[in-house]
Design a protein around this motif. Structure first.
Motif, short mmCIF file in Angstrom:
data_model
loop_
_atom_site.label_atom_id
_atom_site.label_comp_id
_atom_site.label_asym_id
_atom_site.label_seq_id
_atom_site.Cartn_x
_atom_site.Cartn_y
_atom_site.Cartn_z
N ARG A 1 0.82 -1.20 0.00
CA ARG A 1 0.00 0.00 0.00
C ARG A 1 0.86 1.26 0.00
NH1 ARG A 1 -5.49 -0.59 3.60
NH2 ARG A 1 -6.41 -2.26 2.33
N ARG A 2 0.39 2.25 -0.73
CA ARG A 2 1.11 3.51 -0.78
C ARG A 2 0.85 4.29 0.50
NH1 ARG A 2 -0.09 6.20 -6.52
NH2 ARG A 2 0.95 7.87 -5.42
N THR A 3 1.86 4.83 1.04
CA THR A 3 1.73 5.61 2.27
C THR A 3 2.05 7.07 2.07
OG1 THR A 3 4.00 5.04 2.88
CG2 THR A 3 2.26 3.62 3.73
N ASP A 4 2.61 7.42 0.89
CA ASP A 4 2.92 8.82 0.65
C ASP A 4 2.85 9.09 -0.86
OD1 ASP A 4 6.52 8.38 1.12
OD2 ASP A 4 5.14 7.60 -0.39
N GLY A 5 2.95 10.36 -1.20
CA GLY A 5 2.96 10.72 -2.61
C GLY A 5 1.59 10.71 -3.27
N LEU A 6 0.53 10.39 -2.50
CA LEU A 6 -0.81 10.36 -3.07
C LEU A 6 -1.39 11.77 -3.04
CD1 LEU A 6 -2.91 8.38 -4.21
CD2 LEU A 6 -3.92 8.30 -1.92
N SER A 7 -1.78 12.27 -4.21
CA SER A 7 -2.33 13.61 -4.31
C SER A 7 -3.72 13.55 -4.93
CB SER A 7 -1.43 14.50 -5.18
OG SER A 7 -1.42 14.01 -6.51
N ARG A 8 -4.44 14.65 -4.87
CA ARG A 8 -5.75 14.72 -5.49
C ARG A 8 -5.64 14.49 -7.00
NH1 ARG A 8 -10.88 16.93 -4.29
NH2 ARG A 8 -11.96 17.87 -6.07
N GLU A 9 -4.58 15.02 -7.60
CA GLU A 9 -4.39 14.84 -9.04
C GLU A 9 -4.21 13.38 -9.41
OE1 GLU A 9 -2.80 17.04 -7.14
OE2 GLU A 9 -3.81 18.85 -7.87
N VAL A 10 -3.44 12.64 -8.62
CA VAL A 10 -3.22 11.22 -8.88
C VAL A 10 -4.53 10.46 -8.73
CG1 VAL A 10 -2.11 9.13 -7.97
CG2 VAL A 10 -0.80 11.23 -8.21
N ILE A 11 -5.31 10.80 -7.73
CA ILE A 11 -6.60 10.14 -7.51
C ILE A 11 -7.55 10.42 -8.68
CG2 ILE A 11 -8.65 10.11 -6.04
CD1 ILE A 11 -6.78 10.76 -3.68
N VAL A 12 -7.58 11.65 -9.13
CA VAL A 12 -8.46 12.02 -10.24
C VAL A 12 -8.07 11.28 -11.51
CG1 VAL A 12 -9.11 13.92 -11.78
CG2 VAL A 12 -9.13 14.25 -9.30
N ARG A 13 -6.78 11.17 -11.79
CA ARG A 13 -6.33 10.44 -12.97
C ARG A 13 -6.73 8.97 -12.90
NH1 ARG A 13 -1.61 13.73 -12.59
NH2 ARG A 13 -0.50 12.07 -11.51
N ALA A 14 -6.60 8.38 -11.72
CA ALA A 14 -6.99 6.98 -11.54
C ALA A 14 -8.50 6.82 -11.71
CB ALA A 14 -6.56 6.48 -10.16
N ALA A 15 -9.26 7.76 -11.18
CA ALA A 15 -10.71 7.72 -11.33
C ALA A 15 -11.11 7.84 -12.80
CB ALA A 15 -11.35 8.85 -10.51
N THR A 16 -10.42 8.71 -13.53
CA THR A 16 -10.69 8.87 -14.95
C THR A 16 -10.47 7.57 -15.70
OG1 THR A 16 -10.10 11.22 -14.89
CG2 THR A 16 -10.03 10.13 -17.05
N GLY A 17 -9.42 6.85 -15.35
CA GLY A 17 -9.15 5.56 -15.97
C GLY A 17 -10.27 4.57 -15.72
N LEU A 18 -10.76 4.52 -14.49
CA LEU A 18 -11.87 3.62 -14.15
C LEU A 18 -13.13 4.01 -14.92
CD1 LEU A 18 -11.38 3.30 -10.29
CD2 LEU A 18 -11.05 1.48 -11.97
N LEU A 19 -13.40 5.29 -14.99
CA LEU A 19 -14.58 5.77 -15.70
C LEU A 19 -14.51 5.45 -17.19
CD1 LEU A 19 -14.86 9.21 -13.89
CD2 LEU A 19 -16.67 7.48 -13.93
N ASP A 20 -13.34 5.63 -17.77
CA ASP A 20 -13.17 5.32 -19.20
C ASP A 20 -13.32 3.83 -19.47
OD1 ASP A 20 -12.72 7.98 -19.71
OD2 ASP A 20 -10.53 7.80 -19.86
N ASP A 21 -12.87 3.02 -18.53
CA ASP A 21 -12.92 1.56 -18.72
C ASP A 21 -14.33 1.01 -18.59
OD1 ASP A 21 -10.20 1.53 -19.09
OD2 ASP A 21 -9.73 0.87 -17.05
N GLY A 22 -15.09 1.52 -17.63
CA GLY A 22 -16.38 0.90 -17.37
C GLY A 22 -17.52 1.83 -17.05
N GLY A 23 -17.36 3.12 -17.27
CA GLY A 23 -18.44 4.05 -16.97
C GLY A 23 -18.57 4.32 -15.48
N GLU A 24 -19.63 5.03 -15.12
CA GLU A 24 -19.79 5.45 -13.73
C GLU A 24 -19.92 4.28 -12.76
OE1 GLU A 24 -22.65 8.49 -12.93
OE2 GLU A 24 -22.21 9.56 -14.79
N ALA A 25 -20.49 3.18 -13.23
CA ALA A 25 -20.65 2.01 -12.36
C ALA A 25 -19.31 1.45 -11.92
CB ALA A 25 -21.47 0.93 -13.07
N ALA A 26 -18.28 1.65 -12.73
CA ALA A 26 -16.96 1.11 -12.42
C ALA A 26 -16.21 1.95 -11.39
CB ALA A 26 -16.12 1.00 -13.69
N LEU A 27 -16.67 3.18 -11.17
CA LEU A 27 -15.98 4.05 -10.22
C LEU A 27 -16.51 3.81 -8.82
CD1 LEU A 27 -13.99 6.31 -9.63
CD2 LEU A 27 -15.82 7.96 -10.11
N THR A 28 -15.81 2.98 -8.09
CA THR A 28 -16.11 2.74 -6.68
C THR A 28 -14.84 3.00 -5.89
OG1 THR A 28 -15.50 0.40 -6.70
CG2 THR A 28 -17.78 0.96 -7.32
#
Length: 218
Positions: A4-31
């Motif tokens: 597990r990551r304990t540092d270096g996690l930013s809002r920008e990194v989270i948003v990019r990861a969320a965008t990837g999930l949304l692109d892959d499977g739509g809103e249902a995939a974003l959990t």
């Protein structure tokens, strides 16, 4: 087990990861469960930066729209800038279909405000009178987002490649060509164009028709 990551996690990194999930499977995939897995982190680290799924969807939408509008300036030819913005939004929503739905759901969010601001400034630079700016910007933005959103929704529902799309359009065009030309003269006449048309080019043609109307009126 992934570390597990304990540092270096930013809002920008989270948003990019969320965008990837949304692109892959739509809103249902974003959990948040899927997000913690993708980022190899815990729930607390994510909640430190975003309040909930709605906040995350809005942030991801803002990020996509900002990518389109960044660098667009009023100097130069405002007509070409408007075409660039419109086509950029069309392509962005085509690549991220969930963006169109999010813009409709929460029109007060920064993303839509930025679209209106950019469009309004460019129409102002084009010489649209003050009294007509609000209506002109609203009409153009509604056209751009409406067509872009519908195109993205169609692509998501049909989910086929270029060859399948060509075959699909050919089949629909053949049905149109068989219609009674007296009852459906226009549809019958344009059936061949349906088979050959490019969605992106047709969208831009609509933008050009709008801008030609602006030029003729003002």
């Amino acid at each position: 087990m992934a570390k597990r990551r304990t540092d270096g996690l930013s809002r920008e990194v989270i948003v990019r990861a969320a965008t990837g999930l949304l692109d892959d499977g739509g809103e249902a995939a974003l959990t948040f469960r899927a997000l913690t897995t993708r980022l190899s982190t815990g729930y607390g680290a994510i909640y430190h930066h975003v309040a909930n799924k709605s906040d995350l969807l809005a942030a991801a939408t803002d990020d996509v729209i900002a990518g389109v509008l960044t660098g667009v300036v009023v100097t130069g030819d405002p007509r070409e800038a408007l075409r660039t913005v419109a086509l950029g939004l069309f392509d962005a929503i085509d690549a991220h279909p969930w963006v169109g739905a999010q813009l409709s759901r929460e029109p007060w969010r920064p993303a839509l405000l930025e679209i209106y601001e950019s469009t309004g400034r460019l129409l102002d630079a084009l010489g649209v009178p003050e009294a007509a700016l609000f209506d002109a910007a609203g009409a153009l933005v509604n056209y751009v987002l409406g067509v872009a959103g519908q195109n993205a929704a169609n692509a998501r529902v049909l989910a086929f490649g270029e060859a399948d799309r060509t075959a699909f359009l050919a089949e629909v065009a053949a049905q149109w060509a068989k219609l009674d030309p007296e009852r459906y003269p226009f549809v019958h006449r344009v059936s061949a164009r349906l088979r050959e048309h490019d969605d992106r080019e047709q969208f831009l043609a609509g933008v050009d028709i709008f801008l030609a109307g602006i030029a003729a009126r003002y």
